[in-house]
Design a protein around this motif. Structure first.
Motif, PDB file in Angstrom:
ATOM      1  N   ASN A 202      11.724  44.871  73.277  1.00 51.70           N
ATOM      2  CA  ASN A 202      10.436  45.479  73.537  1.00 51.70           C
ATOM      3  C   ASN A 202      10.599  46.993  73.712  1.00 51.70           C
ATOM      4  OD1 ASN A 202       7.705  45.590  73.961  1.00 51.70           O
ATOM      5  ND2 ASN A 202       7.748  44.754  76.050  1.00 51.70           N
TER       6      ASN A 202
ATOM      7  N   VAL B 220      13.037  40.460  74.056  1.00 53.75           N
ATOM      8  CA  VAL B 220      11.912  39.541  73.864  1.00 53.75           C
ATOM      9  C   VAL B 220      12.394  38.211  73.287  1.00 53.75           C
ATOM     10  CG1 VAL B 220       9.734  39.194  72.625  1.00 53.75           C
ATOM     11  CG2 VAL B 220      10.328  41.476  73.501  1.00 53.75           C
ATOM     12  N   TRP B 221      13.382  38.294  72.376  1.00 52.75           N
ATOM     13  CA  TRP B 221      13.789  37.080  71.656  1.00 52.75           C
ATOM     14  C   TRP B 221      15.177  37.267  71.072  1.00 52.75           C
ATOM     15  CZ3 TRP B 221      12.173  35.922  66.006  1.00 52.75           C
ATOM     16  CH2 TRP B 221      12.469  34.578  65.662  1.00 52.75           C
TER      17      TRP B 221
ATOM     18  N   GLN C 197      13.780  32.465  73.337  1.00 55.19           N
ATOM     19  CA  GLN C 197      12.820  33.496  73.696  1.00 55.19           C
ATOM     20  C   GLN C 197      13.003  33.863  75.170  1.00 55.19           C
ATOM     21  OE1 GLN C 197       8.831  32.532  72.451  1.00 55.19           O
ATOM     22  NE2 GLN C 197       7.901  33.806  74.058  1.00 55.19           N
TER      23      GLN C 197
ATOM     24  N   LEU D 125       8.587  47.940  68.477  1.00 57.03           N
ATOM     25  CA  LEU D 125       9.682  47.091  68.937  1.00 57.03           C
ATOM     26  C   LEU D 125      10.929  47.463  68.147  1.00 57.03           C
ATOM     27  CD1 LEU D 125       7.822  43.641  68.897  1.00 57.03           C
ATOM     28  CD2 LEU D 125       7.821  45.395  70.690  1.00 57.03           C
TER      29      LEU D 125
ATOM     30  N   VAL E 283       4.851  34.927  71.260  1.00 60.26           N
ATOM     31  CA  VAL E 283       4.960  35.938  72.310  1.00 60.26           C
ATOM     32  C   VAL E 283       3.572  36.418  72.753  1.00 60.26           C
ATOM     33  CG1 VAL E 283       5.807  38.272  72.797  1.00 60.26           C
ATOM     34  CG2 VAL E 283       7.222  36.679  71.470  1.00 60.26           C
TER      35      VAL E 283
ATOM     36  N   TYR F 282       7.928  36.701  78.283  1.00 60.36           N
ATOM     37  CA  TYR F 282       6.964  36.936  77.199  1.00 60.36           C
ATOM     38  C   TYR F 282       6.357  35.643  76.661  1.00 60.36           C
ATOM     39  CZ  TYR F 282       8.746  41.639  77.447  1.00 60.36           C
ATOM     40  OH  TYR F 282       9.071  42.881  77.909  1.00 60.36           O
TER      41      TYR F 282
ATOM     42  N   ALA G  55       1.656  37.123  69.298  1.00 62.31           N
ATOM     43  CA  ALA G  55       2.504  37.674  68.237  1.00 62.31           C
ATOM     44  C   ALA G  55       3.494  36.586  67.852  1.00 62.31           C
ATOM     45  CB  ALA G  55       3.241  38.906  68.730  1.00 62.31           C
TER      46      ALA G  55
ATOM     47  N   ALA H 208       1.271  38.908  73.119  1.00 61.60           N
ATOM     48  CA  ALA H 208       1.208  40.222  72.459  1.00 61.60           C
ATOM     49  C   ALA H 208       0.766  41.336  73.392  1.00 61.60           C
ATOM     50  CB  ALA H 208       0.271  40.141  71.257  1.00 61.60           C
TER      51      ALA H 208
ATOM     52  N   PHE I  58       4.845  48.737  71.401  1.00 57.64           N
ATOM     53  CA  PHE I  58       5.337  49.105  70.064  1.00 57.64           C
ATOM     54  C   PHE I  58       5.751  50.572  70.031  1.00 57.64           C
ATOM     55  CE2 PHE I  58       2.787  45.333  69.230  1.00 57.64           C
ATOM     56  CZ  PHE I  58       3.573  44.650  68.306  1.00 57.64           C
TER      57      PHE I  58
ATOM     58  N   LYS J 161       1.830  42.050  76.183  1.00 52.18           N
ATOM     59  CA  LYS J 161       2.968  42.602  76.913  1.00 52.18           C
ATOM     60  C   LYS J 161       3.889  43.431  76.024  1.00 52.18           C
ATOM     61  CE  LYS J 161       3.285  39.225  80.664  1.00 52.18           C
ATOM     62  NZ  LYS J 161       4.217  38.374  81.458  1.00 52.18           N
ATOM     63  N   LEU J 162       3.594  43.485  74.740  1.00 54.30           N
ATOM     64  CA  LEU J 162       4.467  44.212  73.810  1.00 54.30           C
ATOM     65  C   LEU J 162       4.138  45.695  73.796  1.00 54.30           C
ATOM     66  CD1 LEU J 162       4.603  41.734  70.798  1.00 54.30           C
ATOM     67  CD2 LEU J 162       6.267  42.017  72.649  1.00 54.30           C
TER      68      LEU J 162
END
Length: 443
Positions: free
Chosen positions: A409, A415-416, A422, A365, A356, A426, A436, A358, A363, A360-361
């Motif tokens: 997210n 995200v997955w 997936q 998550l 992924v 992402y 990630a 990272a 936290f 765009k994450l």
């Protein structure tokens, strides 16, 4: 004289124990258990005496305890005693006093057996007890196991007096001047077993004076029949029960071929605590829509397309799990997901891993179960798709839909779908600077 030879012969024929074993005797003080104690003492086996005071008969219960304690002392034997608040236990567990006493004594016998190093627990039940047990089971409703009543040996419980009936025991005790105490409750018809003993069995003995012998022979046949059935059911289970990581699959086609159907399916499913009534519901629903559920105390059975799937209960709902940048491993249901952050931009084709972007994450998550209305954009596609539709397209079994981890997210986007697909938003690109890596580790 005591029937020592018959006692030894029965022990050998039934393979109850070997001379080197250490036996714990359940002794109430009544003539049956006292005779058993004297017979064991006569053959020179290493024994101990266990007595339960259920506090149900006031002074009489204390009299019984004192009698057994003195008897064990005079014979030079170890003595173990315990006191129960039987009525309180029965009320708390919403069971009868008789069932409460049964549970309490068996649990305590096993506790003493383990603690003191005994190999078996000996109970003084005889042929008449076996007759009464079968009649009680038939009256209440029973399977094949109930037809053989009490067996000479089951696991670590042995019943070495099953070669004698009540009349024979009475005569042996009388001619050998064996002291015992009488339980006054035996004369009461308030208890089911006593009603059978005092009001039913005498009439049956008028029809068949050799009732105990006849029942002993029938019990032996039923026990052999149960053994045969168990062997055949095990062969059947080995053939049609397919054990997978996510449950046990039984092809519906194989269920439809069972003959006799209800008996065999019940025997296959009773290990998972499904009762006869639930088995009937399953058989009535073989052509039901996929997704029909049936429940036992510990498991659920699901009709899933062409299979009946057995899974443990309470594995389908997992509370939200939060993932922070510092999280390395997190448990979810029966699996585990790990997180690795790296500056090395790399990718591999592995459904159990998500690579992924990272940056765009957001936290923390959230790792959670699938919910109605969930959508995502499958990797390689442009348009959103309902997760439920994706499950259908991928032919995901119904019981797995609710335990599949969904990685979400901080902005609410998926995200997955762990272990499957997936989200395209992402994916790694040429602009990605930090990755990630999420990995699903199936236990």
């Amino acid at each position: 004289m005591l029937p020592v030879k018959q006692f030894q012969d029965f022990i050998e024929q039934q393979q109850l124990f070997v001379r080197a074993n250490k036996i714990l005797l359940a002794v109430s003080g009544g003539k049956d258990s006292v005779l058993m104690l004297h017979l064991f003492k006569a053959i020179g086996v290493d024994i101990g005496v266990a007595h339960c005071n259920f506090n149900l008969r006031a002074d009489e219960a204390q009299r019984d305890e004192s009698f057994v304690a003195l008897l064990a002392k005079n014979l030079g034997l170890p003595f173990y005693v315990t006191h129960f608040d039987t009525k309180k236990y029965a009320a708390e567990n919403k069971i009868s006093t008789q069932m409460a006493a049964r549970d309490l004594r068996y649990n305590w016998f096993e506790e003493i057996r383990r603690k003191e190093g005994y190999d078996y627990i000996a109970l003084a039940q005889h042929q008449n007890d076996a007759v009464e047990t079968v009649l009680i089971n038939l009256t209440r409703g029973t399977g094949i196991s109930g037809l053989h009543g009490i067996l000479p040996k089951r696991d670590l419980l042995i019943r070495p007096l099953l070669f004698l009936n009540r009349q024979q025991i009475d005569e042996i005790v009388r001619t050998n001047n064996i002291d015992f105490v009488e339980d006054s409750s035996n004369a009461s018809t308030n208890y089911t077993r006593n009603k059978i003993r005092l009001q039913v069995v005498p009439h049956l003995q008028e029809i068949n004076p050799n009732l105990e012998k006849t029942f002993a022979e029938n019990i032996s046949r039923f026990a052999e029949l149960e053994t045969f059935l168990n062997i055949q059911v095990q062969k059947l289970a080995n053939r049609i029960l397919n054990k997978r990581s996510d449950g046990i699959y039984i092809p519906l086609e194989e269920v439809s071929k069972l003959n006799p159907q209800k008996l065999l399916l019940y025997e296959l499913l009773k290990t998972f605590n499904f009762g006869e009534n639930v088995v009937e519901e399953i058989l009535d629903s073989l052509r039901a829509l996929s997704g029909t559920h049936f429940f036992s105390a510990t498991h659920q059975a699901i009709i899933n397309r062409r299979d009946l799937v057995i899974v443990e209960k309470n594995t389908s709902v997992t509370s939200n799990q939060f993932i922070h940048p510092t999280t390395e491993n997190i448990a979810f249901a029966n699996d585990e997901i790990s997180l690795t952050l790296t500056d090395e931009v790399k990718f591999e084709i592995n459904s159990n891993k998500a690579f992924v972007n990272a940056d765009k994450l957001i936290f923390p998550l959230v790792l959670r179960n699938w919910q109605n209305g969930d959508k995502f954009i499958p990797l390689g596609m442009r348009n959103p798709k309902k997760v439920s539709d994706y499950f259908i397209d991928e032919k995901v079994p119904l019981h797995l839909k609710s335990v599949t981890p969904i990685l979400v997210n901080g902005n609410g986007e998926i995200v997955w779908i762990a272990g499957m697909r997936q989200d395209n938003r992402y994916k790694l690109t040429t602009a990605t600077k930090k990755v990630a890596i999420f990995e699903l580790k199936i236990k």
